[in-house]
Scaffold this motif. Sequence first.
Motif, PDB file in Angstrom:
ATOM      1  N   MET A   1     -65.945  -1.152  -2.563  1.00 29.48           N
ATOM      2  CA  MET A   1     -67.395  -1.579  -3.366  1.00 29.48           C
ATOM      3  C   MET A   1     -66.462  -0.466  -3.951  1.00 29.48           C
ATOM      4  SD  MET A   1     -70.221  -2.123  -4.139  1.00 29.48           S
ATOM      5  CE  MET A   1     -71.464  -2.103  -4.518  1.00 29.48           C
ATOM      6  N   SER A   2     -66.692   0.985  -4.051  1.00 30.80           N
ATOM      7  CA  SER A   2     -65.916   1.683  -5.636  1.00 30.80           C
ATOM      8  C   SER A   2     -64.938   1.092  -6.289  1.00 30.80           C
ATOM      9  CB  SER A   2     -65.569   3.549  -5.226  1.00 30.80           C
ATOM     10  OG  SER A   2     -64.663   3.768  -5.666  1.00 30.80           O
ATOM     11  N   GLU A   3     -64.235   0.440  -5.884  1.00 31.93           N
ATOM     12  CA  GLU A   3     -62.526  -0.323  -7.210  1.00 31.93           C
ATOM     13  C   GLU A   3     -63.385  -1.145  -7.793  1.00 31.93           C
ATOM     14  OE1 GLU A   3     -60.120  -1.518  -4.590  1.00 31.93           O
ATOM     15  OE2 GLU A   3     -58.884   0.202  -4.187  1.00 31.93           O
ATOM     16  N   LEU A   4     -64.445  -2.100  -6.866  1.00 33.65           N
ATOM     17  CA  LEU A   4     -65.399  -3.699  -7.692  1.00 33.65           C
ATOM     18  C   LEU A   4     -66.477  -2.440  -8.492  1.00 33.65           C
ATOM     19  CD1 LEU A   4     -65.720  -6.193  -7.348  1.00 33.65           C
ATOM     20  CD2 LEU A   4     -68.078  -5.575  -5.835  1.00 33.65           C
ATOM     21  N   TRP A   6     -65.483   0.357 -10.545  1.00 26.93           N
ATOM     22  CA  TRP A   6     -65.162   0.517 -11.225  1.00 26.93           C
ATOM     23  C   TRP A   6     -64.399  -0.425 -12.035  1.00 26.93           C
ATOM     24  CZ3 TRP A   6     -63.209   4.910 -13.611  1.00 26.93           C
ATOM     25  CH2 TRP A   6     -63.015   5.225 -14.019  1.00 26.93           C
ATOM     26  N   ALA A   7     -64.265  -1.193 -11.616  1.00 30.59           N
ATOM     27  CA  ALA A   7     -63.423  -2.623 -12.536  1.00 30.59           C
ATOM     28  C   ALA A   7     -64.659  -3.044 -13.306  1.00 30.59           C
ATOM     29  CB  ALA A   7     -62.904  -3.771 -11.203  1.00 30.59           C
ATOM     30  N   ALA A   8     -65.776  -3.375 -12.901  1.00 31.53           N
ATOM     31  CA  ALA A   8     -66.888  -3.075 -13.624  1.00 31.53           C
ATOM     32  C   ALA A   8     -67.093  -2.661 -14.920  1.00 31.53           C
ATOM     33  CB  ALA A   8     -68.307  -3.849 -12.971  1.00 31.53           C
ATOM     34  N   GLY A   9     -67.074  -1.506 -14.463  1.00 29.74           N
ATOM     35  CA  GLY A   9     -67.310  -0.526 -15.511  1.00 29.74           C
ATOM     36  C   GLY A   9     -66.390  -0.700 -16.286  1.00 29.74           C
ATOM     37  N   ARG A  10     -65.378  -0.784 -15.868  1.00 25.48           N
ATOM     38  CA  ARG A  10     -63.660  -1.209 -17.192  1.00 25.48           C
ATOM     39  C   ARG A  10     -64.200  -2.265 -18.234  1.00 25.48           C
ATOM     40  NH1 ARG A  10     -58.410  -0.282 -13.884  1.00 25.48           N
ATOM     41  NH2 ARG A  10     -58.725  -3.180 -14.543  1.00 25.48           N
ATOM     42  N   ALA A  11     -64.625  -3.435 -17.241  1.00 19.91           N
ATOM     43  CA  ALA A  11     -64.105  -4.506 -17.811  1.00 19.91           C
ATOM     44  C   ALA A  11     -65.669  -5.006 -18.613  1.00 19.91           C
ATOM     45  CB  ALA A  11     -64.590  -5.548 -16.844  1.00 19.91           C
ATOM     46  N   GLY A  64     -73.782   1.819 -16.192  1.00 23.90           N
ATOM     47  CA  GLY A  64     -74.868   2.041 -14.859  1.00 23.90           C
ATOM     48  C   GLY A  64     -74.085   1.599 -13.504  1.00 23.90           C
ATOM     49  N   THR A  65     -72.874   1.454 -14.072  1.00 24.60           N
ATOM     50  CA  THR A  65     -71.766   0.367 -12.530  1.00 24.60           C
ATOM     51  C   THR A  65     -71.352   2.196 -12.778  1.00 24.60           C
ATOM     52  OG1 THR A  65     -70.432  -0.537 -14.839  1.00 24.60           O
ATOM     53  CG2 THR A  65     -71.924  -1.576 -13.224  1.00 24.60           C
ATOM     54  N   LEU A  66     -70.625   2.823 -13.770  1.00 18.07           N
ATOM     55  CA  LEU A  66     -70.333   3.885 -13.767  1.00 18.07           C
ATOM     56  C   LEU A  66     -71.316   5.291 -12.849  1.00 18.07           C
ATOM     57  CD1 LEU A  66     -67.923   3.884 -16.493  1.00 18.07           C
ATOM     58  CD2 LEU A  66     -67.420   3.353 -14.552  1.00 18.07           C
ATOM     59  N   LEU A  67     -72.537   5.138 -12.927  1.00 16.92           N
ATOM     60  CA  LEU A  67     -73.088   5.543 -12.158  1.00 16.92           C
ATOM     61  C   LEU A  67     -73.117   5.510 -10.931  1.00 16.92           C
ATOM     62  CD1 LEU A  67     -76.682   5.751 -14.354  1.00 16.92           C
ATOM     63  CD2 LEU A  67     -75.410   7.977 -13.926  1.00 16.92           C
ATOM     64  N   PHE A  68     -72.686   4.445 -10.108  1.00 15.48           N
ATOM     65  CA  PHE A  68     -72.969   4.722  -9.068  1.00 15.48           C
ATOM     66  C   PHE A  68     -71.280   4.199  -8.343  1.00 15.48           C
ATOM     67  CE2 PHE A  68     -76.796   2.282  -9.920  1.00 15.48           C
ATOM     68  CZ  PHE A  68     -77.494   3.006  -9.513  1.00 15.48           C
ATOM     69  N   SER A  70     -68.084   6.768  -7.185  1.00 10.92           N
ATOM     70  CA  SER A  70     -67.677   7.893  -6.485  1.00 10.92           C
ATOM     71  C   SER A  70     -66.739   8.422  -7.362  1.00 10.92           C
ATOM     72  CB  SER A  70     -67.630   7.470  -5.096  1.00 10.92           C
ATOM     73  OG  SER A  70     -66.903   6.433  -5.272  1.00 10.92           O
ATOM     74  N   TYR A  71     -65.770   7.522  -8.110  1.00 13.29           N
ATOM     75  CA  TYR A  71     -64.224   7.715  -8.534  1.00 13.29           C
ATOM     76  C   TYR A  71     -64.979   8.105 -10.026  1.00 13.29           C
ATOM     77  CZ  TYR A  71     -59.972   7.781 -10.554  1.00 13.29           C
ATOM     78  OH  TYR A  71     -58.937   8.750 -11.202  1.00 13.29           O
ATOM     79  N   ALA A  72     -65.083   8.028 -10.905  1.00 17.20           N
ATOM     80  CA  ALA A  72     -65.883   8.054 -12.217  1.00 17.20           C
ATOM     81  C   ALA A  72     -66.668   9.347 -12.112  1.00 17.20           C
ATOM     82  CB  ALA A  72     -66.878   6.860 -12.886  1.00 17.20           C
ATOM     83  N   LYS A  73     -67.851   9.406 -11.415  1.00 16.38           N
ATOM     84  CA  LYS A  73     -68.770  10.801 -10.623  1.00 16.38           C
ATOM     85  C   LYS A  73     -69.161  11.680 -12.131  1.00 16.38           C
ATOM     86  CE  LYS A  73     -64.687  13.540  -8.411  1.00 16.38           C
ATOM     87  NZ  LYS A  73     -63.514  14.310  -8.598  1.00 16.38           N
ATOM     88  N   LEU A  74     -69.914  10.564 -12.343  1.00 12.41           N
ATOM     89  CA  LEU A  74     -70.670  10.266 -13.832  1.00 12.41           C
ATOM     90  C   LEU A  74     -71.864  10.848 -13.254  1.00 12.41           C
ATOM     91  CD1 LEU A  74     -70.537   9.493 -16.958  1.00 12.41           C
ATOM     92  CD2 LEU A  74     -71.340   7.023 -16.408  1.00 12.41           C
ATOM     93  N   SER A  75     -72.659  11.759 -13.778  1.00 15.08           N
ATOM     94  CA  SER A  75     -74.343  11.295 -13.824  1.00 15.08           C
ATOM     95  C   SER A  75     -75.243  11.022 -15.031  1.00 15.08           C
ATOM     96  CB  SER A  75     -74.060  13.432 -13.396  1.00 15.08           C
ATOM     97  OG  SER A  75     -74.380  14.342 -14.262  1.00 15.08           O
ATOM     98  N   LEU A  76     -76.423  11.462 -14.594  1.00 14.08           N
ATOM     99  CA  LEU A  76     -77.530  10.786 -15.785  1.00 14.08           C
ATOM    100  C   LEU A  76     -77.078  11.806 -16.530  1.00 14.08           C
ATOM    101  CD1 LEU A  76     -80.157  10.165 -13.641  1.00 14.08           C
ATOM    102  CD2 LEU A  76     -79.193   8.835 -14.765  1.00 14.08           C
TER     103      LEU A  76
END
Length: 198
Positions: A1-4, A6-11, A64-68, A70-76
Amino acid sequence: MSELLWAAGRASGLIALALFTVSVLLGIVIRSGRPLPGLPRFSVSLIHRNVSLLACVFLALHVGTLLFDSYAKLSLLDVVVPFAGAFKPFWQGLGTVAFDLVVAIVITGLLRRRIGQRAFRFVHWFTYAMWPIALTHAIGNGTNGTSRWFLLLSAASTALVAGAVIWRLSSRFVEHSRARRVATGYTSGPMTRHDDTR
């Protein structure tokens, strides 16, 4: 799920950056008073608005995708406050600055009639700061930021935007209605044409 995620956030980030590039170029064309080949000026304005809205949608998906993820570790807090992130704080902070500028531009665009044309245009000028900041963020923080294909694409985009900005600042750029009439051969009256017999 995390890889998906990450890919969605990158794209979505790459698509948003590409759309913002087109939006900047179209915005300069609109201010020039010149239509694109085969399109009247009002159509260029409509395309510019729709491309800008689509860019904002993909930017929201990117954040939004990077907020969820775990690898990006992005917070509000990272979304609003620049350079406070745990992952590559400087490069991530540039993304936050670009995001905050987009939010300010969108809000003033929505409140354009209330705040007046002068305030709207003042904030809208920050688009010229937002775009290179967003591009720098993508290079420094993106997974493919230093890939050859992305660097070539970034160089081509930079050349296009820089060329458009130079044109905007040149004497050949026609922005005001009076200057447009002179450039197209029209004088004070809408039906009066200036004929050059020399």
